[in-house]
Design a protein around this motif. Structure first.
Motif, mmCIF file in Angstrom:
data_model
loop_
_atom_site.group_PDB
_atom_site.id
_atom_site.type_symbol
_atom_site.label_atom_id
_atom_site.label_comp_id
_atom_site.label_asym_id
_atom_site.label_seq_id
_atom_site.Cartn_x
_atom_site.Cartn_y
_atom_site.Cartn_z
ATOM 1 N N ILE A 1 0.868 -1.183 0.000
ATOM 2 C CA ILE A 1 0.000 0.000 0.000
ATOM 3 C C ILE A 1 0.899 1.225 0.000
ATOM 4 C CG2 ILE A 1 -1.775 1.273 1.251
ATOM 5 C CD1 ILE A 1 -2.757 -1.347 2.406
ATOM 6 N N TYR A 2 0.582 2.149 -0.888
ATOM 7 C CA TYR A 2 1.354 3.380 -1.041
ATOM 8 C C TYR A 2 0.411 4.568 -0.988
ATOM 9 C CZ TYR A 2 4.285 6.975 -3.202
ATOM 10 O OH TYR A 2 4.975 8.132 -3.466
ATOM 11 N N GLU A 3 0.819 5.593 -0.243
ATOM 12 C CA GLU A 3 0.014 6.814 -0.131
ATOM 13 C C GLU A 3 0.719 7.935 -0.891
ATOM 14 O OE1 GLU A 3 -2.028 9.719 3.264
ATOM 15 O OE2 GLU A 3 -0.512 8.232 3.814
ATOM 16 N N PRO A 4 0.088 8.444 -1.980
ATOM 17 C CA PRO A 4 0.703 9.549 -2.711
ATOM 18 C C PRO A 4 0.783 10.782 -1.823
ATOM 19 C CG PRO A 4 -1.014 8.509 -4.016
ATOM 20 C CD PRO A 4 -1.150 7.977 -2.631
ATOM 21 N N PRO A 5 1.935 11.426 -1.749
ATOM 22 C CA PRO A 5 2.055 12.615 -0.888
ATOM 23 C C PRO A 5 1.256 13.783 -1.462
ATOM 24 C CG PRO A 5 4.073 12.258 -2.121
ATOM 25 C CD PRO A 5 3.218 11.078 -2.400
ATOM 26 N N VAL A 6 0.545 14.472 -0.568
ATOM 27 C CA VAL A 6 -0.247 15.651 -0.928
ATOM 28 C C VAL A 6 0.376 16.835 -0.216
ATOM 29 C CG1 VAL A 6 -2.523 16.715 -0.897
ATOM 30 C CG2 VAL A 6 -2.309 14.246 -1.212
ATOM 31 N N LYS A 7 0.711 17.868 -0.978
ATOM 32 C CA LYS A 7 1.399 19.021 -0.416
ATOM 33 C C LYS A 7 0.481 19.789 0.518
ATOM 34 C CE LYS A 7 4.516 22.737 -1.784
ATOM 35 N NZ LYS A 7 5.124 23.475 -2.910
ATOM 36 N N ASN A 8 1.029 20.237 1.634
ATOM 37 C CA ASN A 8 0.330 21.042 2.639
ATOM 38 C C ASN A 8 -0.858 20.301 3.258
ATOM 39 O OD1 ASN A 8 2.089 23.173 2.170
ATOM 40 N ND2 ASN A 8 0.787 24.042 0.563
ATOM 41 N N SER A 9 -0.822 18.968 3.216
ATOM 42 C CA SER A 9 -1.895 18.199 3.853
ATOM 43 C C SER A 9 -1.596 17.880 5.309
ATOM 44 C CB SER A 9 -2.123 16.891 3.087
ATOM 45 O OG SER A 9 -0.973 16.076 3.158
#
Length: 628
Positions: free
Chosen positions: A447-455
């Motif tokens: 399982i991989y979580e795409p990084p979201v900026k300023n989250s």
């Protein structure tokens, strides 16, 4: 020197006739007596007058006074003075004494009495101690202390003859001597000096020395059987017993089959070990050499060390004899325990004639097969996968679990990817999206979580590649997730975390359709229903406008947008994804136009209207992903 010259170096006149400048001898010894005489010659050999007075006589003349009597007054003779080294020359006080010495390494004696002579020399107050030599005593005897002044205490005092008397203890250098007697001269001398001499004591003798002087009593040994007659009667006659030596109490111990030979000619015993082929033991047939074996030892002092290999007749009370052997008996030979379970025909005839024994039933010593204990697998501890942890219970050196090589080769680099959302009561986790990858080669999941900026959430790897069991499965029979369990809207529980499948890759649909016979129809239909709206849009748009015209339209729109003010493409994309809560890729037309107006996109132009119409699914829904 003359009167006109001073007595200084260089001014003196030497007389060359004078060659000797020594003083004349005035002390002499004659007939054993020492006397004093006047010098006849002065320094340098000058002759002296015969009536020259001595210095003492001159002193007497100076001090001589007038006297009323006729003639010179006779002076009294001086009191005679004799030095101590002259008065006490060769005079020695002799005392008889003894001291007790501890013996720690002998069972025959605990202490030893040593008799000594103490000598006190009056001329210089020195002392020495001499022990008379005893033949074959084994001790270093003679002068125990050399002659010298013996210190009495720590203050620097020395022993004096006034400190010596009979019946006292005298401590010299840590050893205490008991003075018990003295010779006649010593007693007379002490009494002449006013010392009351104590009565003499008896000199204590050494008990061990007295014991050695007593004659040894010879024990009367009863007449034993004639060994020569026994040898002639029982020569070449041997009793044979079959025994088992149980050595299982020791490390790597086992049951050793042995043969015990009892030689009737001299009552000796020999033990031989029976070796089998490929038994893994060294081929030494003789376990115990032929010898007489002791049965009961004589009680002796256990504190005194002894060697077992050096056994004499007086240390053994009873030896092993034929009556000690028999079928079913357990005997201990030199620390090893043997169980006799059978004997040969000659041995049976000997015991039948000698002791009247008729029961020679052999003992069954065959080992019974051990009951196989079922192996109990301990519960899974949570480290690694259950198959890998199970190998620690199956072998001492665990091996990695075997893999399906054919399946790995056929499904190499085949990965099914799904978009999942985290089901959590925390509001911050509702908008988190994850990529679930299912590897068909070994049925593992990552399982991989795409990084979201300023989250505020650090993206990246959420779960490393591993097998995931279904809820309710046991560690003994684990049930893992398969591709048939992944349908749109289904819930997947991964180590306590629940995920909802919201989207899938197009490769998933193609793979399921190619292998539809291997998956349930419900799983394939769920993926088809999810991709059906996208397929309809693509078919509609592709049937309405030719591809060349569509490419020209896109190029024209891009040129028109470049003429506008600087345009942030990344923020434009994030705005559409933000309003698409479900991640379906579709937005209603009103919200779509509001987003475009906020970023100053001229939607009223003819080219953008054509592109919006191309991406519209119906009158109220627009596929913003196609538009982007």
């Amino acid at each position: 020197p003359g009167p006109e010259l001073p007595f200084l170096p260089g001014c003196a006149m030497k007389d060359p006739t004078k060659t000797s400048f020594h003083r004349s001898q005035t002390l002499d010894f004659k007939n054993g007596y020492a006397f004093f005489r006047l010098p006849r010659e002065g320094i340098g050999g000058e002759a002296l007058f015969a009536n020259q007075l001595s210095q003492d006589e001159l002193d007497d003349l100076c001090t001589k006074g007038t006297s009323l009597t006729y003639g010179q007054v006779k002076r009294p003779a001086p009191s005679p003075f004799t030095p101590a080294f002259v008065a006490y020359d060769k005079k020695v006080l002799k005392f008889d004494a003894y001291f007790m010495e501890e013996v720690a390494m002998s069972p025959a004696e605990n202490y030893r009495i040593r008799q000594v002579g103490l000598y006190y020399y009056l001329e210089d107050d020195s002392m020495c101690i001499i022990e008379p030599k005893v033949k074959n005593s084994g001790l270093l005897q003679g002068k125990l202390m050399k002659r010298h002044r013996v210190p009495k205490n720590e203050h620097g005092d020395f022993y004096h003859w006034k400190d010596l008397n009979l019946g006292i203890n005298l401590t010299i250098y840590g050893r205490t001597y008991r003075l018990v007697n003295c010779d006649c001269f010593t007693k007379v001398f002490l009494e002449s000096q006013g010392i009351v001499v104590n009565p003499p004591e008896e000199l204590v003798s050494d008990p061990y020395t007295e014991q050695r002087r007593t004659p040894v009593q010879k024990h009367i040994v009863p007449a034993a059987p004639d060994p020569f007659r026994q040898f002639l009667t029982y020569d070449t006659k041997v009793l044979r017993f079959y025994a088992i030596w149980d050595d299982t109490n020791c490390a790597f111990g086992d049951h050793h089959p042995c043969i015990i030979h009892y030689f009737l000619a001299d009552d000796t015993v020999e033990v031989r070990e029976i070796h089998k082929r490929n038994d893994g033991r060294d081929p030494f047939p003789v376990l115990m050499r032929r010898q007489r074996l002791p049965k009961i030892f004589v009680d002796k002092n256990k504190n005194f060390p002894s060697c077992v290999l050096e056994i004499t007749d007086h240390e053994v009370q009873e030896w092993y004899s034929p009556k000690d052997f028999g079928i079913g008996k357990t005997i201990t030979l030199l620390g090893r325990t043997f169980l006799i379970y059978d004997c040969d025909k000659f041995t049976q005839d000997f015991y039948r004639e000698k002791y009247g024994i008729t029961d020679f039933q052999p003992v069954d010593v065959n080992e019974k097969p051990l009951e196989k204990v079922p192996q109990v697998i301990p519960p899974y501890n949570g480290f690694g996968i259950p198959e890998d942890s199970l190998q620690n219970c199956l072998s001492l050196f665990p091996k990695p679990p075997r893999k399906d090589i054919i399946k790995m080769l056929e499904n190499n680099l085949k990965v099914l990817r799904y978009q999942v959302a985290l089901e959590s009561p925390v509001p911050q986790d509702k908008n988190r999206r994850f990529i679930l990858s299912y590897f068909l080669s070994d049925d593992t999941i990552s399982i991989y979580e795409p990084p979201v900026k300023n989250s505020g959430i650090l993206g990246g790897k959420y779960l490393k590649r591993t097998k995931v069991t279904k809820p309710g499965s046991t560690p003994e029979n684990p049930i893992y997730y398969e591709p048939s369990d992944f349908t749109i809207g289904s819930t997947i529980e991964v180590f306590g975390h629940r995920f909802i499948i919201t989207d899938a890759d197009e490769y998933v649909l193609n793979y399921l359709e190619r292998n539809a016979e291997s998956f349930p129809a419900a799983t394939v239909q769920s993926i088809r229903d999810h991709f059906l709206p996208r397929k309809v849009v693509v078919e509609t748009t592709s049937s309405g406008i030719p591809k060349k015209d569509l490419d020209d339209l896109i190029v024209e729109v891009q040129k028109e947008l470049k003429l506008q003010q600087p345009f942030n493409t990344r923020q434009f994309h994030e705005a559409f994804h933000h309003f698409d809560k479900e991640g379906s890729g579709f937005l209603d037309k009103t919200r779509f136009l509001n987003i475009c107006d906020r970023f100053h996109v001229p939607t009223s132009t003819i080219l953008l209207k054509k592109l919006i119409d191309y991406c519209s699914c119906d009158e109220d829904t627009i596929n913003y992903r196609e538009f982007l």
